[in-house]
Design an enzyme around this catalytic site. Structure first.
Site, PDB file in Angstrom:
ATOM      1  N   HIS A  95       0.856  -1.180   0.000  1.00 12.97           N
ATOM      2  CA  HIS A  95       0.000   0.000   0.000  1.00 12.97           C
ATOM      3  C   HIS A  95       0.888   1.224   0.000  1.00 12.97           C
ATOM      4  O   HIS A  95       1.927   1.245   0.663  1.00 12.97           O
ATOM      5  CB  HIS A  95      -0.902   0.004   1.244  1.00 12.97           C
ATOM      6  CG  HIS A  95      -1.874   1.136   1.267  1.00 12.97           C
ATOM      7  ND1 HIS A  95      -3.027   1.134   0.514  1.00 12.97           N
ATOM      8  CD2 HIS A  95      -1.847   2.315   1.928  1.00 12.97           C
ATOM      9  CE1 HIS A  95      -3.681   2.270   0.732  1.00 12.97           C
ATOM     10  NE2 HIS A  95      -2.985   3.001   1.569  1.00 12.97           N
ATOM     11  N   ASP A 174     -14.321   3.536   8.585  1.00 18.92           N
ATOM     12  CA  ASP A 174     -13.269   4.345   7.970  1.00 18.92           C
ATOM     13  C   ASP A 174     -13.852   5.226   6.876  1.00 18.92           C
ATOM     14  O   ASP A 174     -13.510   6.402   6.758  1.00 18.92           O
ATOM     15  CB  ASP A 174     -12.167   3.438   7.393  1.00 18.92           C
ATOM     16  CG  ASP A 174     -11.143   4.270   6.638  1.00 18.92           C
ATOM     17  OD1 ASP A 174     -10.505   5.126   7.274  1.00 18.92           O
ATOM     18  OD2 ASP A 174     -11.003   4.100   5.419  1.00 18.92           O
ATOM     19  N   ARG A 181     -13.095  13.663   8.025  1.00 18.75           N
ATOM     20  CA  ARG A 181     -11.720  14.193   8.137  1.00 18.75           C
ATOM     21  C   ARG A 181     -11.390  15.075   6.941  1.00 18.75           C
ATOM     22  O   ARG A 181     -10.741  16.118   7.075  1.00 18.75           O
ATOM     23  CB  ARG A 181     -10.719  13.025   8.218  1.00 18.75           C
ATOM     24  CG  ARG A 181     -10.771  12.296   9.543  1.00 18.75           C
ATOM     25  CD  ARG A 181      -9.957  11.027   9.500  1.00 18.75           C
ATOM     26  NE  ARG A 181      -8.573  11.254   9.140  1.00 18.75           N
ATOM     27  CZ  ARG A 181      -7.791  10.373   8.508  1.00 18.75           C
ATOM     28  NH1 ARG A 181      -8.256   9.199   8.173  1.00 18.75           N
ATOM     29  NH2 ARG A 181      -6.549  10.672   8.236  1.00 18.75           N
ATOM     30  N   SER A 196      -6.700   4.195   9.541  1.00 18.65           N
ATOM     31  CA  SER A 196      -7.460   4.201   8.294  1.00 18.65           C
ATOM     32  C   SER A 196      -6.836   3.236   7.274  1.00 18.65           C
ATOM     33  O   SER A 196      -7.533   2.483   6.596  1.00 18.65           O
ATOM     34  CB  SER A 196      -7.482   5.634   7.755  1.00 18.65           C
ATOM     35  OG  SER A 196      -7.935   5.669   6.439  1.00 18.65           O
ATOM     36  N   LYS A 200      -8.197  -1.334   6.573  1.00 17.42           N
ATOM     37  CA  LYS A 200      -8.591  -1.870   5.260  1.00 17.42           C
ATOM     38  C   LYS A 200      -7.671  -3.015   4.844  1.00 17.42           C
ATOM     39  O   LYS A 200      -8.095  -3.985   4.220  1.00 17.42           O
ATOM     40  CB  LYS A 200      -8.587  -0.746   4.219  1.00 17.42           C
ATOM     41  CG  LYS A 200      -9.737   0.241   4.457  1.00 17.42           C
ATOM     42  CD  LYS A 200      -9.678   1.451   3.563  1.00 17.42           C
ATOM     43  CE  LYS A 200      -8.532   2.349   3.885  1.00 17.42           C
ATOM     44  NZ  LYS A 200      -8.650   3.754   3.540  1.00 17.42           N
TER      45      LYS A 200
END
Ligand code: URA
Length: 442
Positions: A95, A174, A181, A196, A200
């Site tokens: 990621h 999230d 946010r 966050s 996931k």
């Protein structure tokens, strides 16, 4: 009369929890779960959750609290199942915190599948000036990012890799919290970012994750110090939550590779899968090698890199990519069409010293390559080619950038884009790609 829930005999009163966090005290795991569960079922209002996000931004969270927040957000939804009969292959993923021109996932995911891993990849759409893998892949006619759990398992069994969108059932807390946010100035918080991202990735039920934390003007960690803090938090919380997480800190003071846009980035990723060398391949191999080391496939970083290079050079990685496309209703029929090309040239000779990544990214968004507001349509054919990297030399009249956009819009961009590339008269050193590597110790 309002009935307040109790935890261990204590009454839970939301404003008191907000005050507690505002004053810098640590919340208990139960209090954090109570807030997140309440937010999902409507007992905690958006304004209270926004206040909570701001209190976390200002007061921070310790590692235990951040792990509890991650876990609570994960528990708000489902995980990708591992059904009986599913492959026994280990699951890995990477990621990135997001950066300009970052198309590494499209190269690395099929390369890891070619190495024998399953890569069940849930990706996102573009955010601000960072493009999203889903938007990019949707440049390919027919490609679908919506896969049911059964279809996901089928694609994984066939190709060893899928790239799909999160269903509403993946970490819904999230999704709701991120929307708040985004509009309350509370994105830049290390505990909130960590929770966050990891909630996931935990939902993918992985055996290992490698994170690419971008540092510099084109990412959202601008300074090395804060990037190191984020890396430490990701590694620590990953460990506590049962997901071995390794991190690379990598340069994002300039676009990654040559193309910035949707279709043009897919074209570049495919060129890399077909053997083109350069920074995109280098980064994919650095990230992949980190995972191979973590999974003890090899003992030495050089062996790991060699294995990944072979997977690309022998065509196995591209073969996986094509299989994934077919399984997700797409097909590779050669380079995707781009809008008309217009070249911006250097006004003087010298060294490339700096890119204004914000200006480059905003130009692509404004051409239609990204969204200014939720629901905007993407024009996949627009974008930019960046011809040099920092430290390269140019002669007067050499191409700096190529715009892919409609002829009548070119004049809107040329001046701003020319100013977004600094060419100086004294030599400038090239920048290292990998600034730091931290391998998970679990
Ligand atoms: N990416 C995420 O998924 N969440 C954040 O908070 C920041 C980047």
């Amino acid at each position: 009369m309002v009935r307040l829930p109790r935890i261990r005999g204590e009454l839970m009163y939301i404003p008191s929890l907000l005050v507690k966090k505002r004053e810098g005290q640590a919340l208990t795991d139960e209090e954090i779960h109570f807030l997140i569960d309440g937010f999902c079922n409507g007992d905690v209002e958006d304004y209270q959750m926004s206040a909570f996000a701001m209190a976390v931004c200002l007061s921070g969270m310790n590692r235990r609290e951040t792990t509890a927040l991650t876990q609570a957000m994960l528990d708000s939804g489902d995980r990708l199942p591992r059904n009986r009969g599913d492959s026994e292959r280990q699951r890995v993923d990477k990621h990135s915190t997001g950066g300009l021109g970052d198309k590494t996932s499209m190269v690395l995911a099929p390369t890891l599948a070619a190495c024998g891993f399953d890569v069940p990849r849930i990706s996102g759409r573009g955010l601000g000036i960072s493009g999203g893998t889903l938007d990019k892949l949707e440049s390919i006619p027919g490609f679908t990012i919506d896969l049911s759990p059964t279809q996901s398992a089928e694609v994984l069994a066939d190709a060893g890799v899928f790239i799909k969108s999160a269903s509403d059932r993946i970490a819904p807390a999230d999704r709701k919290l991120y929307a708040l946010r985004d509009v309350t100035g509370t994105v830049e918080s290390i505990p909130l970012i960590t929770a966050s991202i990891l909630c996931k990735k935990l939902a993918e039920d992985l055996d290992a994750l490698v994170m690419d934390v971008k540092v510099g003007a084109g990412g959202f960690m601008k300074e090395l110090d804060s990037a190191h803090q984020l890396a430490d938090t990701l590694v620590g919380v990953g460990k506590d939550a049962g997901l071995p997480t390794s991190v690379l800190l990598t340069d994002m003071d300039q676009p990654l590779g040559q193309e910035v846009g949707n279709a043009c980035e897919v074209n570049e990723a495919v060129e890399v899968l077909q053997g083109r060398t350069g920074i995109v391949r280098d980064l994919a191999i650095e990230l992949g090698a980190t995972l191979l080391l973590k999974m003890s496939v090899v003992d030495e970083v050089e062996q790991a890199k060699k294995k990944l290079e072979q997977m690309i050079d022998n065509g196995f990685a591209f073969e996986r990519f094509e299989r994934m496309l077919r399984a997700q209703q797409g097909k590779w029929d050669g380079p995707l069409p781009l809008a008309e090309a217009h070249v911006v040239t250097a006004e003087s000779a010298g060294w490339i010293a700096r890119y204004d990544c914000r200006a480059l990214g905003r130009a692509v968004v404004s051409m239609g390559g990204g969204r200014r507001k939720k629901g905007d349509q993407i024009d996949h054919a627009v974008g930019l080619k960046v011809h040099q990297r920092i430290g390269d030399t140019v002669e007067k009249g050499d191409p700096l950038l190529t715009l892919y956009c409609a002829r009548h819009r070119v004049s809107e961009y040329v001046g701003g884009l020319q100013a977004a590339v600094d060419v100086v008269e004294t030599p400038v050193a090239a920048r290292p790609l990998v600034l730091h590597r931290q391998i998970a110790d679990v």
